[in-house]
Design an enzyme around this catalytic site. Structure first.
Site, PDB file in Angstrom:
ATOM      1  N   HIS A  40      -1.886 -26.199  36.470  1.00  0.00           N
ATOM      2  CA  HIS A  40      -2.651 -25.201  35.927  1.00  0.00           C
ATOM      3  C   HIS A  40      -2.264 -24.065  35.197  1.00  0.00           C
ATOM      4  O   HIS A  40      -2.680 -23.381  34.167  1.00  0.00           O
ATOM      5  CB  HIS A  40      -4.157 -24.988  36.765  1.00  0.00           C
TER       6      HIS A  40
ATOM      7  N   SER B  52      -9.739 -21.050  25.034  1.00  0.00           N
ATOM      8  CA  SER B  52     -10.517 -20.950  26.153  1.00  0.00           C
ATOM      9  C   SER B  52     -10.376 -21.496  27.530  1.00  0.00           C
ATOM     10  O   SER B  52     -11.153 -21.111  28.647  1.00  0.00           O
ATOM     11  CB  SER B  52     -12.234 -21.242  25.874  1.00  0.00           C
TER      12      SER B  52
ATOM     13  N   GLN C 291      -3.882 -29.655  21.061  1.00  0.00           N
ATOM     14  CA  GLN C 291      -5.077 -30.551  20.189  1.00  0.00           C
ATOM     15  C   GLN C 291      -4.436 -31.413  19.163  1.00  0.00           C
ATOM     16  O   GLN C 291      -3.367 -30.926  18.624  1.00  0.00           O
ATOM     17  CB  GLN C 291      -6.035 -29.728  19.852  1.00  0.00           C
TER      18      GLN C 291
ATOM     19  N   CYS D   3      -7.575 -29.862  34.700  1.00  0.00           N
ATOM     20  CA  CYS D   3      -6.959 -30.340  35.953  1.00  0.00           C
ATOM     21  C   CYS D   3      -7.119 -31.739  36.137  1.00  0.00           C
ATOM     22  O   CYS D   3      -8.119 -32.389  36.136  1.00  0.00           O
ATOM     23  CB  CYS D   3      -7.204 -29.269  37.018  1.00  0.00           C
TER      24      CYS D   3
ATOM     25  N   HIS E  29      -2.244 -26.930  27.374  1.00  0.00           N
ATOM     26  CA  HIS E  29      -2.601 -27.895  26.284  1.00  0.00           C
ATOM     27  C   HIS E  29      -2.586 -27.563  25.097  1.00  0.00           C
ATOM     28  O   HIS E  29      -2.651 -26.743  24.597  1.00  0.00           O
ATOM     29  CB  HIS E  29      -4.069 -28.648  26.846  1.00  0.00           C
TER      30      HIS E  29
ATOM     31  N   HIS F 258      -5.192 -23.548  30.983  1.00  0.00           N
ATOM     32  CA  HIS F 258      -4.416 -24.695  31.452  1.00  0.00           C
ATOM     33  C   HIS F 258      -3.550 -25.410  30.248  1.00  0.00           C
ATOM     34  O   HIS F 258      -4.177 -25.484  28.962  1.00  0.00           O
ATOM     35  CB  HIS F 258      -5.374 -26.101  31.866  1.00  0.00           C
TER      36      HIS F 258
ATOM     37  N   ASN G 241      -3.293 -23.881  20.536  1.00  0.00           N
ATOM     38  CA  ASN G 241      -3.933 -22.447  20.636  1.00  0.00           C
ATOM     39  C   ASN G 241      -3.335 -21.839  21.958  1.00  0.00           C
ATOM     40  O   ASN G 241      -3.958 -22.585  22.960  1.00  0.00           O
ATOM     41  CB  ASN G 241      -5.269 -21.980  20.262  1.00  0.00           C
TER      42      ASN G 241
ATOM     43  N   CYS H  74     -11.474 -26.089  36.421  1.00  0.00           N
ATOM     44  CA  CYS H  74     -10.921 -26.579  34.765  1.00  0.00           C
ATOM     45  C   CYS H  74     -11.129 -28.002  34.683  1.00  0.00           C
ATOM     46  O   CYS H  74     -10.707 -29.001  35.326  1.00  0.00           O
ATOM     47  CB  CYS H  74      -9.295 -26.097  34.889  1.00  0.00           C
TER      48      CYS H  74
HETATM   49  O1  G1P Z   1     -11.241 -26.381  20.056  1.00  0.00           O
HETATM   50  P1  G1P Z   1     -11.223 -24.997  20.841  1.00  0.00           P
HETATM   51  O2  G1P Z   1     -10.234 -24.765  21.699  1.00  0.00           O
HETATM   52  O3  G1P Z   1     -12.730 -25.156  21.603  1.00  0.00           O
HETATM   53  O4  G1P Z   1     -11.525 -24.061  19.805  1.00  0.00           O
HETATM   54  C1  G1P Z   1     -10.336 -23.215  19.305  1.00  0.00           C
HETATM   55  O5  G1P Z   1      -9.615 -24.083  18.471  1.00  0.00           O
HETATM   56  C2  G1P Z   1     -10.238 -24.734  17.374  1.00  0.00           C
HETATM   57  C3  G1P Z   1      -9.132 -25.515  16.373  1.00  0.00           C
HETATM   58  O6  G1P Z   1      -8.188 -24.370  15.925  1.00  0.00           O
HETATM   59  C4  G1P Z   1     -10.850 -23.613  16.485  1.00  0.00           C
HETATM   60  O7  G1P Z   1     -11.708 -24.111  15.388  1.00  0.00           O
HETATM   61  C5  G1P Z   1     -11.755 -22.587  17.352  1.00  0.00           C
HETATM   62  O8  G1P Z   1     -12.490 -21.695  16.441  1.00  0.00           O
HETATM   63  C6  G1P Z   1     -10.991 -22.131  18.400  1.00  0.00           C
HETATM   64  O9  G1P Z   1     -11.876 -21.320  19.230  1.00  0.00           O
END
Ligand code: G1P
Ligand code: G1P
Lengths: 383, 383
Positions: free
Chosen positions: A121, A194, A201, A55, A199, A197, A186, A52
């Site tokens: 994680h 993806s 943004q 981590c 997190h 873990h 997300n 990961c």
């Molecule tokens: O930034 P990540 O986690 O790779 O990507 C994810 O979040 C982003 C922000 O919402 C989006 O634009 C991506 O389509 C989504 O897969």
């Protein structure tokens, strides 16, 4: 329900925060579902995963090593959507042509961060106690503060706010003054995440993005038309009285399914007092925010006994803006979760929804009732 | 590309048709993908499926039997989102309270249809020749005509239009005058479609839905400000000259990736002459529309050699409206497909996109170039 007929007839509800409509078709929930089944995230993850990139101690995509952090850890996104430095853009089309009028672009710079919510994680917000969520709110507050325009009326407050200093603050110093900071998470593969873990943004840009801009117009309009009153203060007060859409509330926050919710179990957390941004909260209020986030995310997981996917995000005052913009802003959090009937059956906002208008099946009141009923311990704590 | 720098820097593009922005981050396409993989639809379906509620002669959910149709077949959706008859709604909240101001709903009635595109269970638009797509356009036109307000300036044209009469027209007679008809198709399980039998939907409502309403505002504004010129006529002309976003064009239609596209391979089909709605087309134009739809959907499937999922829909004049609304309307079709890199890797419009602003990775110019390059025979014809 105060208007029981809305449980039976197709109707539209007006979203005062966006100035837009949503179509509600309560009877439609009865239709059988033969389409796509989601694959729930498997819940047995290790506490530490050597593969990961989030981590503690592990190496990331571009070679940097994570420190052995013990609460949150912030770093610049290795695949940032916007960057601090790029070639300057001077539109080539200058003549008064159709193309000049119709094809319009502008440059965007900014800074994107990733923030881990925990060194473990296998945890999610739903697994964490309010005291464990608090450091995340503190880190958000510190990052927001570090990016605030010194000209903002919030800047003074910010410097007086006592948030535990985080050793990492240095990475947060931006090269330039940006306009808006979007903090979001997300969760779950269904929501494009993806890495399990825990997190979130943070994308910070020179532009004020569409959604906060749309909301800000409505907030300014209401304040002007209602003699200085705040739309979301009035809204939280109303909902707190009506009760039927309330999921959880404490002294500082109301959490519930908005009257105009689009997603089946959409939730909004609203500050009951007028607070423009994270920096307006004192320690007690941050604790109550942590409690509210814990209550919402735990109920989500309990609802279908699964890792409930969602996108969530904070809306608050722009980093830089007019006094009217900053004073009209009101702190709130949106949760947009796609599941409809079970851990494997989601609502699709497709076809009609993309081309015409968002549409929902169960009513917000039905959704709130179910979320209210599933408080208490996290279902998987006793498994 | 006329502005090559836009291939390298993060920027926003302005969507003139919606009056909104989209964030473009071209370099972001390089990031590795470890998230959800789509499961492509298996391509070996039988021509007739006894379990399918859309195949000729089969029995549907509520007991009705489909006729042995040989082109298209229209029926009222067994699980309609809106209905012609429901209890009347008289808001209970009448006092001048906060709740009255903040919690606003209105009743919606209408009629929802399903339309099969072919009797063959295993076909899609991509498999069909223009001559096989033509009857679908004729059925759409007939349904639109049957719902047109007799007061609309389009009503006269409609009665003069010679579309092959369909035996089914009787089912299309609505009980009331509705405001808007949304014709659309969800294709593929990724887009919430639960039956692969080629079909679309038609939702007709007393309300003008959000998206057409937003576009109509922009179309009216442009016409007023540009001395009667039509935004989409000017736009199609510009794009047809610029070429780099064009995917296919014939005498009557331009098809390409809009300058402001949100989805990776989003396509818009625009009538090059000012046409307000389906009824404005003559037979030759309907044939050219069929050809354009065939060219777009075949290229989609060829791109990743898969059944390319999408939601698509027609935007045109409201069934009932002011003269300005009807004269400003301009016929076009949107295709919103989610795939990004392959048959199994999609773009998620989640987190930042839901909370802040739509965001795309590859540029519209790169997408158009790839779609232009994959014309010709349908890849699976020779398998
Ligand atoms: O930034 P990540 O986690 O790779 O990507 C994810 O979040 C982003 C922000 O919402 C989006 O634009 C991506 O389509 C989504 O897969
Ligand atoms: O009507 P269907 O095909 O059962 O359902 C599909 O299309 C509808 C209209 O876009 C959506 O509301 C549903 O979420 C989707 O699953």
């Amino acid at each position: 329900m105060s208007e029981p007929i809305l449980n039976d007839i197709s109707h539209r509800r007006f979203n005062l925060l966006r100035g837009s409509w949503v179509l509600v078709s309560p009877h439609r929930n009865k239709r059988p579902w033969q389409g796509l089944q989601e694959t729930p995230t498997k819940i047995t993850l290790p506490e530490y995963d050597p593969e990961c990139y989030l981590c503690p101690g592990n190496i990331r995509a571009q070679g940097q090593q994570n420190p052995k952090f013990d609460r949150t850890f912030v770093f610049v996104n290795d695949f940032s959507a916007v960057k601090e430095d790029q070639e300057e853009y001077h539109p080539e089309r200058k003549e008064a042509s159709l193309a000049t009028r119709l094809l319009r672009a502008e440059s965007v710079t900014g800074k994107c961060y990733v923030i881990t919510f925990s060194p473990s994680h296998h945890l999610t917000l739903a697994d964490m106690a309010p005291a464990e969520i608090l450091p995340i709110i503190e880190t958000w507050t510190n990052l927001y503060t570090a990016h605030l325009s010194p000209k903002s009326p919030l800047a003074q407050i910010a410097s007086a706010t006592t948030v535990a200093p985080l050793s990492q603050e240095d990475i947060a110093k931006p090269n330039a003054q940006y306009r808006y900071m979007q903090i979001f998470e997300n969760k779950g593969t269904t929501m494009g995440c993806s890495n399990p873990h825990p997190h979130g943004q943070i994308w910070t840009t020179t532009s004020l993005p569409e959604e906060p801009a749309i909301e800000l117009e409505q907030l300014k309009k209401y304040k002007r038309e209602q003699g200085g009153a705040h739309l979301l203060v009035d809204y939280a007060e109303t909902e707190s009285k009506e009760k039927e859409r309330t999921v959880f509330e404490n002294r500082s926050f109301w959490a519930g399914v908005p009257y105009w919710a689009v997603w089946p179990f959409e939730v909004m957390i609203v500050s009951r007092q007028h607070k423009r941004a994270l920096v307006d909260f004192d320690e007690k209020e941050r604790e109550e925010l942590a409690e509210t986030i814990a209550e919402v995310t735990r109920r989500y997981d309990n609802l279908f006994e699964t890792q409930f996917p969602y996108s969530m995000g904070l809306h608050q005052a722009p980093l830089e803006g007019t006094d009217e913009e900053i004073e009209s802003s009101h702190f709130h959090i949106h949760f947009y979760p796609p599941l409809l009937r079970s851990a494997t059956v989601r609502k699709f906002q497709v076809g009609y929804e993309m081309l015409a208008e968002p549409q929902r099946d169960i009513t917000p009141e039905q959704a709130a009732e179910r979320l209210r009923a599933c408080g208490g311990e996290l279902y998987r704590r006793n498994l």
